[in-house]
Design a protein around this motif. Structure first.
Motif, PDB file in Angstrom:
ATOM      1  N   ALA A  23       0.832  -1.207   0.000  1.00  0.00           N
ATOM      2  CA  ALA A  23       0.000   0.000   0.000  1.00  0.00           C
ATOM      3  C   ALA A  23       0.866   1.256   0.000  1.00  0.00           C
ATOM      4  O   ALA A  23       0.432   2.321  -0.458  1.00  0.00           O
ATOM      5  CB  ALA A  23      -0.933  -0.007   1.206  1.00  0.00           C
ATOM      6  N   ALA A  24       2.094   1.127   0.531  1.00  0.00           N
ATOM      7  CA  ALA A  24       3.029   2.260   0.528  1.00  0.00           C
ATOM      8  C   ALA A  24       3.848   2.272  -0.770  1.00  0.00           C
ATOM      9  O   ALA A  24       4.801   3.045  -0.896  1.00  0.00           O
ATOM     10  CB  ALA A  24       3.947   2.183   1.744  1.00  0.00           C
ATOM     11  N   GLY A  25       3.508   1.379  -1.698  1.00  0.00           N
ATOM     12  CA  GLY A  25       4.175   1.356  -3.007  1.00  0.00           C
ATOM     13  C   GLY A  25       5.492   0.612  -3.006  1.00  0.00           C
ATOM     14  O   GLY A  25       6.320   0.813  -3.888  1.00  0.00           O
ATOM     15  N   ALA A 203       7.354   9.486   5.400  1.00  0.00           N
ATOM     16  CA  ALA A 203       6.437   9.092   4.320  1.00  0.00           C
ATOM     17  C   ALA A 203       5.930   7.665   4.560  1.00  0.00           C
ATOM     18  O   ALA A 203       4.732   7.372   4.414  1.00  0.00           O
ATOM     19  CB  ALA A 203       7.150   9.193   2.970  1.00  0.00           C
ATOM     20  N   LEU A 204       6.850   6.779   4.956  1.00  0.00           N
ATOM     21  CA  LEU A 204       6.479   5.381   5.223  1.00  0.00           C
ATOM     22  C   LEU A 204       5.466   5.321   6.377  1.00  0.00           C
ATOM     23  O   LEU A 204       4.452   4.624   6.296  1.00  0.00           O
ATOM     24  CB  LEU A 204       7.744   4.593   5.588  1.00  0.00           C
ATOM     25  CG  LEU A 204       7.622   3.082   5.656  1.00  0.00           C
ATOM     26  CD1 LEU A 204       7.364   2.502   4.278  1.00  0.00           C
ATOM     27  CD2 LEU A 204       8.903   2.469   6.235  1.00  0.00           C
ATOM     28  N   THR A 206       3.420   7.654   7.459  1.00  0.00           N
ATOM     29  CA  THR A 206       2.118   8.210   7.060  1.00  0.00           C
ATOM     30  C   THR A 206       1.345   7.199   6.227  1.00  0.00           C
ATOM     31  O   THR A 206       0.151   6.983   6.435  1.00  0.00           O
ATOM     32  CB  THR A 206       2.333   9.513   6.242  1.00  0.00           C
ATOM     33  OG1 THR A 206       3.139  10.374   7.025  1.00  0.00           O
ATOM     34  CG2 THR A 206       1.026  10.196   5.922  1.00  0.00           C
ATOM     35  N   GLN A 207       2.069   6.546   5.300  1.00  0.00           N
ATOM     36  CA  GLN A 207       1.379   5.590   4.437  1.00  0.00           C
ATOM     37  C   GLN A 207       0.881   4.385   5.242  1.00  0.00           C
ATOM     38  O   GLN A 207      -0.225   3.900   5.022  1.00  0.00           O
ATOM     39  CB  GLN A 207       2.305   5.161   3.293  1.00  0.00           C
ATOM     40  CG  GLN A 207       2.351   6.234   2.211  1.00  0.00           C
ATOM     41  CD  GLN A 207       3.593   6.168   1.366  1.00  0.00           C
ATOM     42  OE1 GLN A 207       4.650   5.706   1.799  1.00  0.00           O
ATOM     43  NE2 GLN A 207       3.491   6.650   0.148  1.00  0.00           N
ATOM     44  N   GLN A 210      -2.179   5.533   7.213  1.00  0.00           N
ATOM     45  CA  GLN A 210      -3.374   5.692   6.370  1.00  0.00           C
ATOM     46  C   GLN A 210      -3.972   4.327   6.021  1.00  0.00           C
ATOM     47  O   GLN A 210      -5.186   4.147   6.049  1.00  0.00           O
ATOM     48  CB  GLN A 210      -3.028   6.460   5.091  1.00  0.00           C
ATOM     49  CG  GLN A 210      -2.867   7.960   5.357  1.00  0.00           C
ATOM     50  CD  GLN A 210      -2.330   8.724   4.158  1.00  0.00           C
ATOM     51  OE1 GLN A 210      -1.979   8.125   3.138  1.00  0.00           O
ATOM     52  NE2 GLN A 210      -2.243  10.035   4.284  1.00  0.00           N
ATOM     53  N   THR A 211      -3.100   3.352   5.737  1.00  0.00           N
ATOM     54  CA  THR A 211      -3.598   2.015   5.388  1.00  0.00           C
ATOM     55  C   THR A 211      -4.277   1.381   6.608  1.00  0.00           C
ATOM     56  O   THR A 211      -5.353   0.789   6.491  1.00  0.00           O
ATOM     57  CB  THR A 211      -2.429   1.112   4.926  1.00  0.00           C
ATOM     58  OG1 THR A 211      -1.741   1.784   3.889  1.00  0.00           O
ATOM     59  CG2 THR A 211      -2.917  -0.234   4.434  1.00  0.00           C
TER      60      THR A 211
END
Ligand code: AMP
Length: 215
Positions: A23-25, A203-204, A206-207, A210-211
């Motif tokens: 989900a974090a790409g 960034a990790l 936050t992602q 959010q997930t």
């Protein structure tokens, strides 16, 4: 994104963390279940996963061999958490750390008498702290697995171990007598990496948050 190395252990933590990473790409280039590689490249240049033993995750992150990792609270308590931030409870691998004894064992009588007991566990530090806080005298016996056997063969009066469904305890004539702590997996981050690679780690985080919030 700055280069990032993330330490994970095979099994439940890896299985449950891969969807969060996806989900974090971040997707591993090889299938971690079948690959024997210990360093897995990902689709994101500079982002790698290192596969280590569950109990070694905090050590790799503490010394900066990995910038971040996922470790159970049980493992973090034993490790002590030096050099680590624990910014996020991922809520994965939920279970309980308990004291368990045979059904026939007089636990309350033992406590009332202040008797010295033998405790078998792989969580020696956590068990020592738990019983010391209660003022109980214990001899700790370090085991590396199959703790449930110890009370059945007279090696120990009780065990300190993880319980999920309780099936393993029940199948071995044991029952939980005290809850030490609810356990789940945490994201851990090396303290220096948190400063030096703040953008990538934020960034990790936050992602992941959010997930998890969508679940
Ligand atoms: P259960 O029979 O479902 O209560 O599971 C108990 C067995 O699984 C014990 O041997 C525990 O050490 C192990 N176990 C339970 N939950 C976890 C977990 N979250 N992580 C690692 N081992 C676990």
């Amino acid at each position: 994104m700055a280069p990032l190395t993330i330490a994970l252990s095979k099994g439940r933590i890896l299985d449950e963390t891969l969807p969060l990473l996806a989900a974090a790409g971040i997707v591993p280039a090889d299938n971690p279940d079948t690959s024997r590689k210990l360093i897995l490249a990902t689709n994101r240049p500079g982002v790698a996963l290192v596969i280590v033993r569950a109990t070694d995750v905090p050590t790799y992150v503490q010394y900066g061999a990995a910038d971040a990792g996922v470790a159970g609270k049980d493992v973090l308590l034993e490790h002590g958490g030096e050099g680590l931030y624990q910014p996020l409870d991922l809520g994965l691998g939920r279970c309980r750390l308990v004291v368990a004894a045979r059904r026939s064992y007089d636990w309350s009588g033992t406590i009332q008498r202040g008797a010295r007991i033998r405790v078998a566990t792989k969580y020696v530090k956590t068990a020592r702290e738990h019983f010391a806080a209660k003022g109980m005298h214990v001899d700790l016996i370090k085991l590396y697995g199959s703790m449930e056997l110890a009370p059945l063969v007279g090696l120990a009066d009780c065990i300190v171990d993880l319980v999920d469904t309780g099936n393993t305890l029940r199948a071995n004539d044991l029952e939980p007598r005290e809850l030490i702590m609810n356990i789940s997996s945490r994201l851990v981050v090396n303290k220096a990496a948190m400063k030096m690679k703040h953008e990538a780690i934020a960034a990790l985080l936050t992602q992941f948050e959010q997930t998890l919030a969508k679940r």
